[in-house]
Design a protein around this motif. Structure first.
Motif, short mmCIF file in Angstrom:
data_model
loop_
_atom_site.label_atom_id
_atom_site.label_comp_id
_atom_site.label_asym_id
_atom_site.label_seq_id
_atom_site.Cartn_x
_atom_site.Cartn_y
_atom_site.Cartn_z
N PRO A 187 36.47 5.07 58.14
CA PRO A 187 35.15 4.46 58.32
C PRO A 187 35.16 3.25 59.23
CG PRO A 187 36.00 3.99 56.14
CD PRO A 187 36.92 5.00 56.75
N LYS A 188 36.29 2.53 59.30
CA LYS A 188 36.35 1.33 60.13
C LYS A 188 37.36 1.44 61.26
CE LYS A 188 34.65 -1.96 56.70
NZ LYS A 188 34.92 -3.22 55.97
N SER A 189 38.54 2.02 60.97
CA SER A 189 39.56 2.13 62.01
C SER A 189 40.61 3.14 61.60
CB SER A 189 40.23 0.76 62.24
OG SER A 189 41.28 0.56 61.32
N PRO A 190 41.43 3.62 62.55
CA PRO A 190 42.53 4.52 62.20
C PRO A 190 43.52 3.93 61.22
CG PRO A 190 42.15 4.52 64.57
CD PRO A 190 41.32 3.41 64.00
N PHE A 191 43.53 2.59 61.11
CA PHE A 191 44.44 1.94 60.16
C PHE A 191 44.13 2.36 58.72
CE2 PHE A 191 44.78 -1.93 63.24
CZ PHE A 191 45.48 -1.14 64.14
N ASP A 192 42.89 2.81 58.47
CA ASP A 192 42.49 3.23 57.13
C ASP A 192 43.30 4.43 56.63
OD1 ASP A 192 40.60 1.25 57.22
OD2 ASP A 192 38.93 2.58 57.72
N LEU A 193 43.96 5.14 57.54
CA LEU A 193 44.71 6.34 57.14
C LEU A 193 46.03 6.01 56.45
CD1 LEU A 193 44.20 8.48 60.36
CD2 LEU A 193 43.29 9.02 58.09
N TRP A 194 46.60 4.84 56.75
CA TRP A 194 47.97 4.57 56.31
C TRP A 194 48.11 4.68 54.79
CZ3 TRP A 194 50.68 1.44 53.08
CH2 TRP A 194 52.07 1.46 53.22
N ALA A 195 47.30 3.95 54.04
CA ALA A 195 47.46 3.92 52.59
C ALA A 195 47.12 5.28 51.96
CB ALA A 195 46.57 2.83 51.98
N GLN A 196 46.13 5.97 52.53
CA GLN A 196 45.76 7.28 51.98
C GLN A 196 46.92 8.26 52.06
OE1 GLN A 196 41.60 8.60 53.10
NE2 GLN A 196 41.70 6.76 54.39
N PHE A 197 47.65 8.24 53.17
CA PHE A 197 48.77 9.16 53.33
C PHE A 197 50.04 8.62 52.68
CE2 PHE A 197 45.77 11.15 56.00
CZ PHE A 197 46.17 12.47 56.12
N GLU A 198 50.15 7.31 52.53
CA GLU A 198 51.26 6.74 51.78
C GLU A 198 51.17 7.18 50.32
OE1 GLU A 198 54.75 4.19 51.34
OE2 GLU A 198 53.78 5.26 53.00
N PHE A 199 49.93 7.29 49.80
CA PHE A 199 49.74 7.82 48.44
C PHE A 199 50.25 9.25 48.35
CE2 PHE A 199 46.91 10.75 46.14
CZ PHE A 199 47.25 10.42 44.83
N LEU A 200 49.92 10.06 49.34
CA LEU A 200 50.33 11.46 49.31
C LEU A 200 51.85 11.62 49.39
CD1 LEU A 200 47.70 13.21 51.62
CD2 LEU A 200 47.84 13.31 49.12
N GLN A 201 52.45 10.87 50.30
CA GLN A 201 53.89 11.02 50.50
C GLN A 201 54.46 9.70 51.00
OE1 GLN A 201 55.26 14.58 52.66
NE2 GLN A 201 56.63 13.25 53.82
N GLN A 202 55.39 9.16 50.26
CA GLN A 202 55.97 7.88 50.62
C GLN A 202 56.58 7.94 52.02
OE1 GLN A 202 58.77 6.50 47.72
NE2 GLN A 202 58.53 4.36 48.28
N ASP A 203 56.24 6.93 52.84
CA ASP A 203 56.76 6.82 54.20
C ASP A 203 56.33 8.02 55.06
OD1 ASP A 203 58.12 5.23 56.04
OD2 ASP A 203 59.95 6.38 55.85
N TYR A 204 55.10 8.48 54.84
CA TYR A 204 54.62 9.66 55.57
C TYR A 204 54.69 9.46 57.09
CZ TYR A 204 51.70 13.51 57.17
OH TYR A 204 51.25 14.64 57.80
N PHE A 205 54.28 8.30 57.57
CA PHE A 205 54.26 8.05 59.01
C PHE A 205 55.57 7.48 59.54
CE2 PHE A 205 49.71 7.72 57.83
CZ PHE A 205 49.21 8.73 58.62
N GLY A 206 56.53 7.24 58.63
CA GLY A 206 57.82 6.70 59.07
C GLY A 206 57.74 5.25 59.48
N ARG A 207 56.66 4.55 59.09
CA ARG A 207 56.47 3.14 59.45
C ARG A 207 55.77 2.44 58.29
NH1 ARG A 207 55.27 6.09 64.08
NH2 ARG A 207 56.45 5.45 65.93
N ASP A 208 56.16 1.20 58.04
CA ASP A 208 55.39 0.43 57.07
C ASP A 208 54.07 0.04 57.71
OD1 ASP A 208 55.76 -1.84 58.68
OD2 ASP A 208 57.34 -2.67 57.42
N TYR A 209 53.19 -0.59 56.92
CA TYR A 209 51.84 -0.85 57.41
C TYR A 209 51.83 -1.73 58.66
CZ TYR A 209 46.90 -2.10 57.43
OH TYR A 209 45.59 -2.28 57.80
#
Length: 389
Positions: A187-209
Motif C-alpha cells: 500500500p505504501k512501498s515495496p518495503f512492505d513486502l519484507w515482513a510479510q514474506f519473512e513470516f512465510l519463510q525466514q530469510d526469504y529474500f536473503g537480506r535483513d530489513y
C-alpha cells in the motif's frame, strides 16, 4: 437431514488452488471480492484429509476475525467435522472452556480465529504456544499488510505494529504450513513486502530489513532542523537536483566523471551506485531492482484482479463484526433504559425517541455526545468512549 452442499469453485479459484497445491508456504494477492477465503478453506481441507494438519489458525483484522468460524467455514468447508473458536482473550470461563474443548478434540479440525491486534500483548502467547505444542498447524494471515512493518525494534510505547509483526514472525517461524492473503500487498512501498514474506519463510529474500531497503530503494541520508541524521527514500526534488547537476556536468569539457559522481554522492547523501542509478533513469522513482523483486515474490504468489474474473457475481456483501467495549455497553444500556447517562463526569439526556436513536447510534460508534458550558446552545462536544473490542 439434507447433505451439506458447498458453493462450486470459480475458474480463477481453481487456478489458485492448483498453484498452491504443492506449496507449503504461499501468498494469495487477490483483490477483495475474488474469493481467496474459499481457496484457503479448500487448501486446509486438502491438508487435513492427508493428515498433515489438524488445526488452522487465522490472524485477521478485528472486524474480520468472526467471519471465518461464523460464515466462511460453515459455507465452504465440505463437512461439519471441525470446531470453531473466536479469540476474545479467553476472558470468561465459558470462553476458556470452548478453547480447551476445541484444542483437545483431536477427532476434528480446530479452527481458531484471532485478531492481529491481540499479538501486541502477552495474554495470547500461552494459548498460541499450547496450540503449537498440541496441534499440527496451518497459519493464515488475512489482510497481511497488517504485518508489513519491519524487523526493527520498536521504541517503547511506539510502533505497536512492529511489535506485533515481530512477535508473529517469531511465534510461527517453525510452522511448516503458512499463507498470507491480501489484495494490496504494497500500500505504501515495496518495503512492505519484507515482513510479510519473512513470516512465510525466514530469510526469504536473503537480506535483513536494512539491506533489503538499500537493495530495492534509493536511500538518501538527510538531517532534521535540529541536526539529527535520518534515512529516507529519494524524493522528487532531490532526484531533479541530481539530474540538473549531471546535465550541467555534461556541458563541461570533462563531462560526467567519477569525481562528479562522488561529489553528488557526498553532497546529497547517496551512495555512488545510487547516483549512477539515477543517472540512468528516464523518469523519477524512489525504488530500483523492482523486476528482480517481483520475480522473487512471484515464485510463491498467485495474483488475481477482480477485472480478470469474468464469472464473478455483480456484488459480494461482507459482514464486519465489532463488539462494543464494556464501557460502551454500560453507557448504551443506561441511555436506552433511562434516557440519561454519564461518562467521565459528563451528562447526556434525551427527550424524544428520535433523539434517543441518534444518540444510541453515536454510542455504538464509540462517541459520547455532551454539551460543554462554553458550547453554543445547539452544539455538542464528542468524547471517545475507550475502544471497541
Amino acid at each position: 437431514m439434507e447433505p451439506h452442499v458447498i458453493p462450486p469453485m470459480r475458474k480463477h479459484q481453481v487456478e489458485a488452488l492448483q498453484f498452491i497445491e504443492d506449496k507449503d508456504v504461499f501468498a494469495l494477492f487477490m483483490e477483495m471480492g475474488t474469493g481467496k477465503t474459499k481457496v484457503i478453506i479448500e487448501k486446509a481441507s486438502m491438508l487435513y484429509r492427508k493428515g498433515l494438519i489438524d488445526c488452522i489458525l487465522i490472524i485477521a483484522p478485528n472486524a474480520v476475525k468472526p467471519q471465518w468460524p461464523k460464515e466462511q467455514f460453515p459455507t465452504h468447508y465440505p463437512n461439519k467435522e471441525w470446531n470453531g473458536y473466536i479469540w476474545d482473550g479467553a476472558s470468561t470461563n465459558k470462553s476458556s472452556t470452548a478453547f480447551h474443548k476445541g484444542l483437545n478434540d483431536k477427532t476434528r479440525l480446530f479452527v481458531m480465529s484471532t485478531n492481529v491486534e491481540a499479538y501486541q500483548w502477552d495474554t495470547i502467547d500461552i494459548y498460541i504456544k499450547a496450540v503449537l505444542a498440541e496441534r499440527r498447524v496451518f497459519v493464515v494471515v488475512d489482510e497481511s499488510v497488517k504485518i508489513k512493518n519491519g524487523r526493527r525494534k520498536p521504541k517503547k510505547g511506539k510502533r505497536a505494529g512492529a511489535k506485533r509483526t515481530n512477535k508473529i514472525i517469531d511465534l510461527f517461524k517453525n510452522v511448516k504450513y503458512k499463507a498470507i492473503l491480501t489484495g494490496t500487498p504494497t500500500p505504501k512501498s515495496p518495503f512492505d513486502l519484507w515482513a510479510q514474506f519473512e513470516f512465510l519463510q525466514q530469510d526469504y529474500f536473503g537480506r535483513d530489513y536494512f539491506y533489503f531497503t538499500h537493495h530495492y530503494g534509493i536511500i538518501v541520508n538527510k538531517k532534521t532542523g535540529e541536526g539529527k541524521s535520518y534515512s529516507t527514500t529519494l524524493d522528487q526534488p532531490t532526484y531533479q537536483r541530481i539530474k540538473d547537476w549531471l546535465k550541467k556536468a555534461e556541458t563541461e569539457e570533462e563531462g560526467v566523471t567519477p569525481r562528479t559522481i562522488e561529489q553528488i554522492s557526498i553532497y546529497l547523501g547517496l551512495s555512488t551506485k545510487d547516483v549512477i542509478t539515477v543517472k540512468n533513469m528516464k523518469e523519477y522513482s524512489a525504488y530500483k531492482n523492482l523486476d528482480e523483486l517481483k520475480s522473487l515474490v512471484s515464485r510463491i504468489t498467485f495474483y488475481k484482479d477482480k477485472k480478470d474474473c469474468l464469472d464473478l457475481p455483480e456484488k459480494l456483501y461482507e459482514k464486519l463484526y465489532c463488539e462494543m467495549s464494556g464501557e460502551q455497553k454500560r453507557v448504551y444500556k443506561d441511555l436506552k433504559k433511562k434516557m440519561y447517562t454519564e461518562y467521565l463526569n459528563q451528562e447526556l439526556t434525551v427527550t424524544t425517541k428520535m433523539a434517543l436513536l441518534m444518540r444510541l447510534q453515536m454510542v455504538t460508534g464509540g462517541l459520547f455526545p455532551h454539551k460543554d458550558l462554553e458550547s453554543p446552545k445547539d452544539e455538542y462536544t464528542y468524547t471517545r468512549i475507550g475502544e471497541s473490542c
